[in-house]
Structure formats: structure tokens, C-alpha cells
Design a protein around this motif. Structure first.
Motif, PDB file in Angstrom:
ATOM      1  N   ASP A  14      20.006  13.969   9.099  1.00 28.69           N
ATOM      2  CA  ASP A  14      19.037  12.901   9.385  1.00 28.69           C
ATOM      3  C   ASP A  14      17.689  13.185   8.735  1.00 28.69           C
ATOM      4  O   ASP A  14      17.010  12.259   8.269  1.00 28.69           O
ATOM      5  N   SER A  15      17.285  14.449   8.703  1.00 30.09           N
ATOM      6  CA  SER A  15      16.018  14.795   8.053  1.00 30.09           C
ATOM      7  C   SER A  15      16.084  14.514   6.554  1.00 30.09           C
ATOM      8  O   SER A  15      15.127  13.985   5.963  1.00 30.09           O
ATOM      9  N   LEU A  16      17.212  14.851   5.940  1.00 25.31           N
ATOM     10  CA  LEU A  16      17.377  14.552   4.510  1.00 25.31           C
ATOM     11  C   LEU A  16      17.380  13.040   4.269  1.00 25.31           C
ATOM     12  O   LEU A  16      16.823  12.562   3.273  1.00 25.31           O
ATOM     13  N   GLN A  17      17.996  12.297   5.169  1.00 27.66           N
ATOM     14  CA  GLN A  17      17.972  10.839   5.034  1.00 27.66           C
ATOM     15  C   GLN A  17      16.553  10.300   5.152  1.00 27.66           C
ATOM     16  O   GLN A  17      16.179   9.353   4.444  1.00 27.66           O
ATOM     17  N   LEU A  18      15.754  10.911   6.019  1.00 28.73           N
ATOM     18  CA  LEU A  18      14.362  10.493   6.154  1.00 28.73           C
ATOM     19  C   LEU A  18      13.588  10.754   4.867  1.00 28.73           C
ATOM     20  O   LEU A  18      12.779   9.937   4.423  1.00 28.73           O
ATOM     21  N   VAL A  19      13.854  11.897   4.238  1.00 30.73           N
ATOM     22  CA  VAL A  19      13.202  12.206   2.959  1.00 30.73           C
ATOM     23  C   VAL A  19      13.640  11.220   1.879  1.00 30.73           C
ATOM     24  O   VAL A  19      12.821  10.746   1.071  1.00 30.73           O
ATOM     25  N   LEU A  20      14.927  10.886   1.871  1.00 27.74           N
ATOM     26  CA  LEU A  20      15.423   9.928   0.886  1.00 27.74           C
ATOM     27  C   LEU A  20      14.850   8.533   1.118  1.00 27.74           C
ATOM     28  O   LEU A  20      14.592   7.796   0.164  1.00 27.74           O
ATOM     29  N   VAL A  21      14.652   8.167   2.385  1.00 30.69           N
ATOM     30  CA  VAL A  21      14.018   6.879   2.678  1.00 30.69           C
ATOM     31  C   VAL A  21      12.604   6.853   2.114  1.00 30.69           C
ATOM     32  O   VAL A  21      12.170   5.855   1.515  1.00 30.69           O
ATOM     33  N   GLY A  22      11.852   7.949   2.303  1.00 34.78           N
ATOM     34  CA  GLY A  22      10.512   8.020   1.729  1.00 34.78           C
ATOM     35  C   GLY A  22      10.528   7.915   0.214  1.00 34.78           C
ATOM     36  O   GLY A  22       9.706   7.203  -0.381  1.00 34.78           O
ATOM     37  N   ALA A  23      11.475   8.602  -0.426  1.00 34.47           N
ATOM     38  CA  ALA A  23      11.575   8.532  -1.890  1.00 34.47           C
ATOM     39  C   ALA A  23      11.911   7.118  -2.345  1.00 34.47           C
ATOM     40  O   ALA A  23      11.353   6.615  -3.333  1.00 34.47           O
ATOM     41  N   ALA A  24      12.820   6.447  -1.637  1.00 31.99           N
ATOM     42  CA  ALA A  24      13.186   5.075  -2.010  1.00 31.99           C
ATOM     43  C   ALA A  24      12.005   4.126  -1.825  1.00 31.99           C
ATOM     44  O   ALA A  24      11.769   3.235  -2.661  1.00 31.99           O
ATOM     45  N   LEU A  25      11.237   4.318  -0.759  1.00 32.05           N
ATOM     46  CA  LEU A  25      10.056   3.473  -0.558  1.00 32.05           C
ATOM     47  C   LEU A  25       9.024   3.707  -1.649  1.00 32.05           C
ATOM     48  O   LEU A  25       8.388   2.762  -2.139  1.00 32.05           O
ATOM     49  N   GLY A  26       8.835   4.980  -2.026  1.00 28.81           N
ATOM     50  CA  GLY A  26       7.892   5.267  -3.101  1.00 28.81           C
ATOM     51  C   GLY A  26       8.306   4.639  -4.415  1.00 28.81           C
ATOM     52  O   GLY A  26       7.479   4.058  -5.131  1.00 28.81           O
ATOM     53  N   LEU A  27       9.599   4.734  -4.722  1.00 28.35           N
ATOM     54  CA  LEU A  27      10.087   4.144  -5.962  1.00 28.35           C
ATOM     55  C   LEU A  27       9.986   2.624  -5.925  1.00 28.35           C
ATOM     56  O   LEU A  27       9.596   1.985  -6.915  1.00 28.35           O
ATOM     57  N   GLY A  28      10.317   2.023  -4.764  1.00 27.02           N
ATOM     58  CA  GLY A  28      10.231   0.570  -4.666  1.00 27.02           C
ATOM     59  C   GLY A  28       8.804   0.058  -4.735  1.00 27.02           C
ATOM     60  O   GLY A  28       8.519  -0.938  -5.407  1.00 27.02           O
ATOM     61  N   GLY A  29       7.879   0.747  -4.047  1.00 31.65           N
ATOM     62  CA  GLY A  29       6.482   0.339  -4.117  1.00 31.65           C
ATOM     63  C   GLY A  29       5.905   0.471  -5.507  1.00 31.65           C
ATOM     64  O   GLY A  29       5.146  -0.394  -5.975  1.00 31.65           O
ATOM     65  N   ALA A  30       6.273   1.548  -6.199  1.00 38.70           N
ATOM     66  CA  ALA A  30       5.796   1.733  -7.573  1.00 38.70           C
ATOM     67  C   ALA A  30       6.372   0.662  -8.496  1.00 38.70           C
ATOM     68  O   ALA A  30       5.669   0.138  -9.376  1.00 38.70           O
ATOM     69  N   TRP A  31       7.624   0.313  -8.316  1.00 39.03           N
ATOM     70  CA  TRP A  31       8.247  -0.710  -9.169  1.00 39.03           C
ATOM     71  C   TRP A  31       7.555  -2.060  -8.988  1.00 39.03           C
ATOM     72  O   TRP A  31       7.277  -2.761  -9.972  1.00 39.03           O
ATOM     73  N   LEU A  32       7.265  -2.413  -7.739  1.00 45.80           N
ATOM     74  CA  LEU A  32       6.590  -3.691  -7.495  1.00 45.80           C
ATOM     75  C   LEU A  32       5.192  -3.704  -8.108  1.00 45.80           C
ATOM     76  O   LEU A  32       4.777  -4.700  -8.720  1.00 45.80           O
ATOM     77  N   ALA A  33       4.469  -2.604  -7.965  1.00 46.28           N
ATOM     78  CA  ALA A  33       3.115  -2.542  -8.515  1.00 46.28           C
ATOM     79  C   ALA A  33       3.131  -2.580 -10.039  1.00 46.28           C
ATOM     80  O   ALA A  33       2.316  -3.270 -10.671  1.00 46.28           O
ATOM     81  N   VAL A  34       4.049  -1.846 -10.637  1.00 47.72           N
ATOM     82  CA  VAL A  34       4.129  -1.818 -12.099  1.00 47.72           C
ATOM     83  C   VAL A  34       4.536  -3.188 -12.638  1.00 47.72           C
ATOM     84  O   VAL A  34       3.979  -3.672 -13.627  1.00 47.72           O
ATOM     85  N   ALA A  35       5.520  -3.820 -11.992  1.00 51.86           N
ATOM     86  CA  ALA A  35       5.961  -5.135 -12.462  1.00 51.86           C
ATOM     87  C   ALA A  35       4.848  -6.172 -12.374  1.00 51.86           C
ATOM     88  O   ALA A  35       4.797  -7.110 -13.187  1.00 51.86           O
ATOM     89  N   ARG A  36       3.930  -6.001 -11.432  1.00 54.97           N
ATOM     90  CA  ARG A  36       2.866  -6.979 -11.264  1.00 54.97           C
ATOM     91  C   ARG A  36       1.683  -6.722 -12.191  1.00 54.97           C
ATOM     92  O   ARG A  36       1.111  -7.664 -12.748  1.00 54.97           O
ATOM     93  N   HIS A  37       1.290  -5.469 -12.367  1.00 60.06           N
ATOM     94  CA  HIS A  37       0.047  -5.152 -13.041  1.00 60.06           C
ATOM     95  C   HIS A  37       0.226  -4.716 -14.497  1.00 60.06           C
ATOM     96  O   HIS A  37      -0.731  -4.783 -15.289  1.00 60.06           O
ATOM     97  N   LEU A  38       1.415  -4.269 -14.862  1.00 58.17           N
ATOM     98  CA  LEU A  38       1.586  -3.758 -16.216  1.00 58.17           C
ATOM     99  C   LEU A  38       1.550  -4.876 -17.255  1.00 58.17           C
ATOM    100  O   LEU A  38       1.077  -4.677 -18.384  1.00 58.17           O
TER     101      LEU A  38
END
Length: 329
Positions: A299-323
Motif C-alpha cells: 500500500d505504501s508503494l501504491q501511495l508513492v506511485l499515486v503521487g508519481a502519477a499525479l505529478g506526471l499528470g499535472g505536469a502534462w496538463l501544464a505543459v500542454a497549456r503553456h508550451l
């Protein structure tokens, strides 16, 4: 000195040079090399600003840890409810004019039913004596002119669904000698309903906090894009593609989300460790086998993976909008 032939001069002319074809293996090596370089450079830039990076990790970690911690609490309460669960029991309070012989016969008749496991008759005088012995109100009981307690039948039905138990309760309550029938597992059903409500509330809270995490990461990546504006313009002037520019920024969001997931797992583990000792001591005082459970390794590893997925998703949305707004003039 021999002269070159016309065909030789024609084939060596500059205007007839053919571009070299890049093989798939070379493209794969270049793509992989750029990914590794982007990951390493992005991590180095994140670590170059330790204070701001730690603040971002802490904000993300708290936002992820809050719903995760509440879910751990609900899981432990559910575990405690499962341990407290016992066979359903119906308490039949008989009418005041029902005598002990009639109550005993009714208990025997109910025990013969196919859907009832056992019955027990509790005489009103025995119930009053037990109440006085446990409560210590002997003087109050002596002042009573008559016993106010009714005869009681304790009925244990066979395991059945809540609907079937409710139907049995209604049937027994309709007997002429029965004043009221109570199902002793109603409290457990209420607890399960509260647990369902709590899970829905935690899910809604998790959605809101995860959306906040995506917004925080998107704003962080937007600031990173603005700080690299000149670099991005130069890369696009020399022919760099959007994917080439996007990769370092996506890795930046990945590192922020991954660090936030690690912080969230550590916060939940620390909270569980802080509460484990008093909760286990309280459980031992009540002679219960309940032990506070936290997040396991998976479960702890899943929590870390959730954080990584959120970071990647947030970065993708920001890059797609501002780049797309950054183009060389």
C-alpha cells in the motif's frame, strides 16, 4: 593524370548529395539517451532548490496523506466491527400479564421452528435479582411494590440475511404474548451504514485534495516553463520538437509527485506508529485482540506511485497549456 568520367563528376556534385537515413536502432538509442539525460538534469534542478522543493513535497504529501490516513482509520474501525460481530439475537419482551408457565411453553414452541437455533427464557424475578446485583441498587429495589420487569425470551435465529431477520422480528412481534421484539444486531447495521457513509466522504475528500495536488503541480511546472522561456525559444529555433522540450518538464513533475508520495507514506506510517501504542494498550485493557493496522509495504508503494502519477499528470496538463504559447518570433 587520368580524367574523371562525366558520370563520376555528376555523382559527386553537391546538389546530388542524398541525406543519410537514420535507422530505428539509432533513433531508439537517441530517444533513450535523451530520456536519461532529461531525468538526471530535472532531478538536479529540483535538488538545486532544496527549500522550495521540500515545501512542494510537503504540500503534496499532506494532501495525499489526509485521505489515506482517514481510509486507514475506517479500515481499522471495520476490522474492529468484524471482531465484535456476533450471531444475531432477538429479545422478546413479553406482556405484563403473561405468566412464567406460558412464557416457558412459548420458548419451547419457538425452539421447534426450523429458522430458530435456540431459545432461552429469562424469568422476571431472576432478571431483577441480576440487575440489583450488578447495579448495587438494592435499597431502590426493596422500595418497589412489584417487579416492573417483564418476562424475556432470548431467541437465536439461524444465520440469515438482514431482510430475513427483519421479517422474523416482525413475525415474532406479532405474537399475542409479545409486547416488543428487538434485534440486537441493529447497532452493527448502523455501524456498517456509518462506515459506508465515511468511505463516501473520504472518497470525495480524496478527489478534492488530489485535484488540489494537480493544480499545485501545474502551477509549479508553469513557473518552471516561465523560467526556461529563453531556453525553450532557442531549442525551437534550432528545430527542437515539442516532445524534446516537453520531456524535462514532465520529469520535473514526476520528481515532485514521487517525492510527495514518499512524504505521504512516511506521514501515514508516523501517524500509525504514534497511535499504535495507546490503541493497543486500550485494546488489551478490554481483553480484545484488536491491533491497529497501518499501510503495508504494498500500500505504501501504491501511495508513492499515486503521487508519481499525479505529478506526471499535472505536469502534462501544464505543459500542454503553456508550451504552445512559447514560439520563436
Amino acid at each position: 593524370m587520368p580524367r574523371k568520367s562525366r558520370n563520376s563528376r555528376k555523382s559527386n556534385a553537391p546538389g546530388n548529395a542524398r541525406p543519410r537515413r537514420i535507422r530505428w536502432a539509432e533513433r531508439w538509442r537517441g530517444w533513450r539517451r535523451h530520456h536519461s539525460q532529461s531525468a538526471a538534469e530535472s532531478l538536479a534542478k529540483v535538488l538545486q532548490q532544496p527549500l522550495s522543493s521540500c515545501m512542494t513535497w510537503l504540500v503534496i504529501g499532506i494532501a495525499i496523506a489526509l485521505p489515506s490516513g482517514l481510509w486507514v482509520v475506517l479500515d481499522n474501525v471495520t476490522q474492529l466491527g468484524d471482531q465484535l460481530e456476533r450471531p444475531a439475537q432477538l429479545s422478546l419482551f413479553l406482556k405484563a400479564d403473561v405468566e412464567a408457565d406460558e412464557a416457558s411453553r412459548l420458548a419451547l414452541d419457538l425452539a421447534l421452528r426450523e429458522n430458530i437455533l435456540s431459545t432461552e427464557f429469562v424469568d422476571r424475578d431472576e432478571a431483577l435479582a441480576e440487575f440489583v446485583a450488578r447495579s448495587g441498587m438494592g435499597e431502590l429495589a426493596q422500595g418497589l411494590s412489584e417487579n416492573p420487569l417483564p418476562h424475556l425470551l432470548l431467541v437465536v435465529p439461524l444465520p440469515a440475511s438482514p431482510e430475513a431477520l427483519g421479517a422474523l422480528r416482525g413475525e415474532l412481534e406479532g405474537l399475542p404474548a409479545v409486547e416488543e421484539a428487538l434485534l440486537d444486531t441493529l447497532w452493527l447495521q448502523r455501524l456498517q451504514s456509518l462506515m459506508t457513509l465515511g468511505r463516501r466522504a473520504v472518497q470525495l475528500l480524496a478527489l478534492l485534495l488530489l485535484a488540489a495536488v494537480v493544480l499545485v503541480l501545474g502551477n509549479t511546472i508553469r513557473l518552471a516553463i516561465e523560467s526556461r522561456r529563453d531556453e525553450i525559444v532557442i531549442v525551437k529555433l534550432v528545430g527542437g520538437s515539442d516532445a524534446f522540450v516537453r520531456r524535462p518538464l514532465l520529469y520535473t513533475g514526476l520528481w515532485f509527485g514521487l517525492g510527495g508520495g514518499v512524504v505521504a507514506a512516511l506521514l501515514v506510517a508516523a501517524g500509525t506508529f504514534a497511535l499504535a501504542s495507546p490503541v493497543n494498550a486500550l485494546s488489551a485493557a478490554y481483553q480484545s485482540t484488536f491491533v491497529l493496522r497501518g499501510l503495508g509495504i504494498v500500500d505504501s508503494l501504491q501511495l508513492v506511485l499515486v503521487g508519481a502519477a499525479l505529478g506526471l499528470g499535472g505536469a502534462w496538463l501544464a505543459v500542454a497549456r503553456h508550451l504552445k504559447a512559447i514560439e520563436p518570433r
